[in-house]
Design an enzyme around this catalytic site. Structure first.
Site, mmCIF file in Angstrom:
data_model
loop_
_atom_site.group_PDB
_atom_site.id
_atom_site.type_symbol
_atom_site.label_atom_id
_atom_site.label_comp_id
_atom_site.label_asym_id
_atom_site.label_seq_id
_atom_site.Cartn_x
_atom_site.Cartn_y
_atom_site.Cartn_z
ATOM 1 N N GLY A 12 -53.971 -19.846 -2.660
ATOM 2 C CA GLY A 12 -54.644 -19.882 -1.359
ATOM 3 C C GLY A 12 -55.271 -18.543 -1.015
ATOM 4 O O GLY A 12 -56.421 -18.472 -0.563
ATOM 5 N N ASP A 32 -50.167 -20.435 6.879
ATOM 6 C CA ASP A 32 -48.956 -20.560 6.057
ATOM 7 C C ASP A 32 -47.769 -20.775 6.985
ATOM 8 O O ASP A 32 -47.806 -20.396 8.163
ATOM 9 C CB ASP A 32 -48.743 -19.295 5.213
ATOM 10 C CG ASP A 32 -47.852 -19.571 4.005
ATOM 11 O OD1 ASP A 32 -48.397 -19.806 2.912
ATOM 12 O OD2 ASP A 32 -46.613 -19.569 4.168
ATOM 13 N N ARG A 88 -46.112 -30.726 -14.026
ATOM 14 C CA ARG A 88 -46.662 -30.764 -12.657
ATOM 15 C C ARG A 88 -46.035 -31.931 -11.876
ATOM 16 O O ARG A 88 -45.784 -31.828 -10.683
ATOM 17 C CB ARG A 88 -48.181 -30.916 -12.703
ATOM 18 C CG ARG A 88 -48.895 -29.715 -13.316
ATOM 19 C CD ARG A 88 -50.400 -29.937 -13.309
ATOM 20 N NE ARG A 88 -51.134 -28.840 -13.904
ATOM 21 C CZ ARG A 88 -51.517 -28.798 -15.190
ATOM 22 N NH1 ARG A 88 -51.214 -29.791 -16.009
ATOM 23 N NH2 ARG A 88 -52.197 -27.765 -15.655
ATOM 24 N N ASN A 95 -43.618 -31.587 -2.966
ATOM 25 C CA ASN A 95 -44.985 -31.345 -2.511
ATOM 26 C C ASN A 95 -45.602 -32.513 -1.743
ATOM 27 O O ASN A 95 -46.474 -32.298 -0.896
ATOM 28 C CB ASN A 95 -45.868 -30.925 -3.697
ATOM 29 C CG ASN A 95 -45.521 -29.516 -4.164
ATOM 30 O OD1 ASN A 95 -44.670 -28.863 -3.562
ATOM 31 N ND2 ASN A 95 -46.160 -29.055 -5.216
ATOM 32 N N HIS A 175 -55.340 -34.286 -14.097
ATOM 33 C CA HIS A 175 -55.066 -32.854 -14.327
ATOM 34 C C HIS A 175 -53.682 -32.747 -14.949
ATOM 35 O O HIS A 175 -52.704 -32.450 -14.297
ATOM 36 C CB HIS A 175 -55.122 -32.117 -12.989
ATOM 37 C CG HIS A 175 -54.862 -30.645 -13.111
ATOM 38 N ND1 HIS A 175 -55.510 -29.840 -14.006
ATOM 39 C CD2 HIS A 175 -54.015 -29.827 -12.430
ATOM 40 C CE1 HIS A 175 -55.086 -28.594 -13.872
ATOM 41 N NE2 HIS A 175 -54.170 -28.564 -12.937
HETATM 42 C C1 LMR Z 1 -53.002 -24.978 -13.348
HETATM 43 O O1 LMR Z 1 -53.477 -25.770 -14.158
HETATM 44 O O2 LMR Z 1 -53.067 -23.751 -13.478
HETATM 45 C C2 LMR Z 1 -52.311 -25.508 -12.132
HETATM 46 O O3 LMR Z 1 -52.308 -26.885 -12.125
HETATM 47 C C3 LMR Z 1 -50.921 -24.975 -11.998
HETATM 48 C C4 LMR Z 1 -49.985 -25.394 -13.096
HETATM 49 O O4 LMR Z 1 -48.798 -25.585 -12.783
HETATM 50 O O5 LMR Z 1 -50.365 -25.474 -14.258
#
Ligand code: LMR
Length: 311
Positions: A12, A32, A88, A95, A175
């Site tokens: 952030g 925050d 993740r 989260n 991701h």
């Molecule tokens: C990243 O790809 O850097 C982020 O998603 C954080 C992580 O935990 O990898």
């Protein structure tokens, strides 16, 4: 233009700093939950302005969202980062609740804002923010694709010993380890990458990209922040300046790529209304298979979230 960044941790604060020193917007509010933390970071960024010569006003707020009112874009980075040995997805329990409560407050004070989610697990946290916000899908998106393609491009530049500026690339999917870098859509100053790199080297780079976040967690004991923070700021820039860049962005798919209801990274046009257009690439059989694997993985984690929310 006013942008709020929620979460004054490494990601952030980096995002707020980039937004400020590159004068992408004229006002940045950093929020925050930790008393005084965002005020301190914002003050530090503001005190750098006379050195780096920018005039973006940067202020902080300890959990007082009234200061964020009327934001054009809100970047949500709140939540725990992962530690070595974690995926993740392991962060979902903690989260999801944080992203839900942050989104509620964001929407209450900035009902028109475009939301960019950075918290992990990214695709599923984008889902959480979207259902909580009740906004159109075009206004709630996740940042991951720019980061993942940046890693891929950096590795390619290193391999070829050329400028990273010359590498153009596209990537699809979630991701996570099932992300889908696309060599067929990767060029180096217009030259297809497949003409410049041997197949096995390219495959090794793709594998390294998929685990790029984990490589950094292993090295540092926590998640990355420079590239993720800059990537989120780049999305903000395309929106607030209505640049209409094509970036890979996480959004709810509604039939594109034959997928309905999953939040996945796809190329989009990013402009003043958020996602202006979802671009559907003509994938070959192998690429489509990889996209479906990614879809199944993200769907499973979305199901975990559904069960948590329905408890
Ligand atoms: C990243 O790809 O850097 C982020 O998603 C954080 C992580 O935990 O990898």
């Amino acid at each position: 233009m006013k942008v709020t960044v929620v979460g004054a941790g490494n990601v952030g604060a980096t995002c707020a700093d980039v937004l400020a020193y590159r004068e992408i917007v004229n006002e940045v509010v950093l929020v925050d939950i930790k008393e005084g933390f965002s005020e301190g970071k914002a003050l530090d960024i503001w005190q750098k302005a006379p050195i780096d010569l920018y005039d973006t006003r940067t202020t902080g707020s300890t959990n007082d969202y009234s200061k964020t009112a009327g934001s054009d874009v809100v970047v949500i980075t709140s939540g725990l980062p992962r530690k070595p040995g974690m995926t993740r997805d392991d962060l979902i329990e903690t989260n999801a609740g944080i992203v839900r409560s942050v989104t509620e407050q964001v929407v209450q004070h900035s009902p028109e804002a475009i939301i960019i989610v950075v918290s992990n697990p990214l695709d599923v946290m984008t889902y959480q923010a979207h259902i909580t916000s009740r906004m159109p899908r075009t206004k709630v998106m996740g940042m991951a694709g720019i980061l993942d393609t940046a890693r891929y491009r950096a590795f390619l530049a290193e391999e070829l010993n050329v400028s990273p500026k010359d590498i153009q690339a596209m990537l699809l999917g979630g991701h996570g380890d099932t992300m889908v870098p696309l060599p067929r859509y990767t060029t180096v100053s217009g030259i297809p990458v497949t003409e410049l790199i041997a197949k096995d080297r390219l495959e090794a780079i793709i594998e390294r990209t998929k685990f790029g976040g984990g490589e950094l967690v292993k090295l540092m004991g926590t998640s990355a922040w420079y590239a993720p923070g800059s990537a989120a700021a780049q999305m903000v820039e395309s929106i607030v300046k209505d640049q209409r860049h094509i970036y890979p962005v996480c959004i709810k798919l509604e039939g594109e790529y034959g997928i309905d209801g999953t939040y996945l990274g796809v190329p989009v046009v990013l402009g003043k209304n958020g996602v202006e257009k979802v671009i559907e690439l003509q994938l070959n059989e192998q690429e489509m298979e990889l996209m479906q694997t990614s879809n199944r993985h993200v769907r499973e984690v979305m199901d975990v979230l559904d069960r948590m929310n329905n408890k």
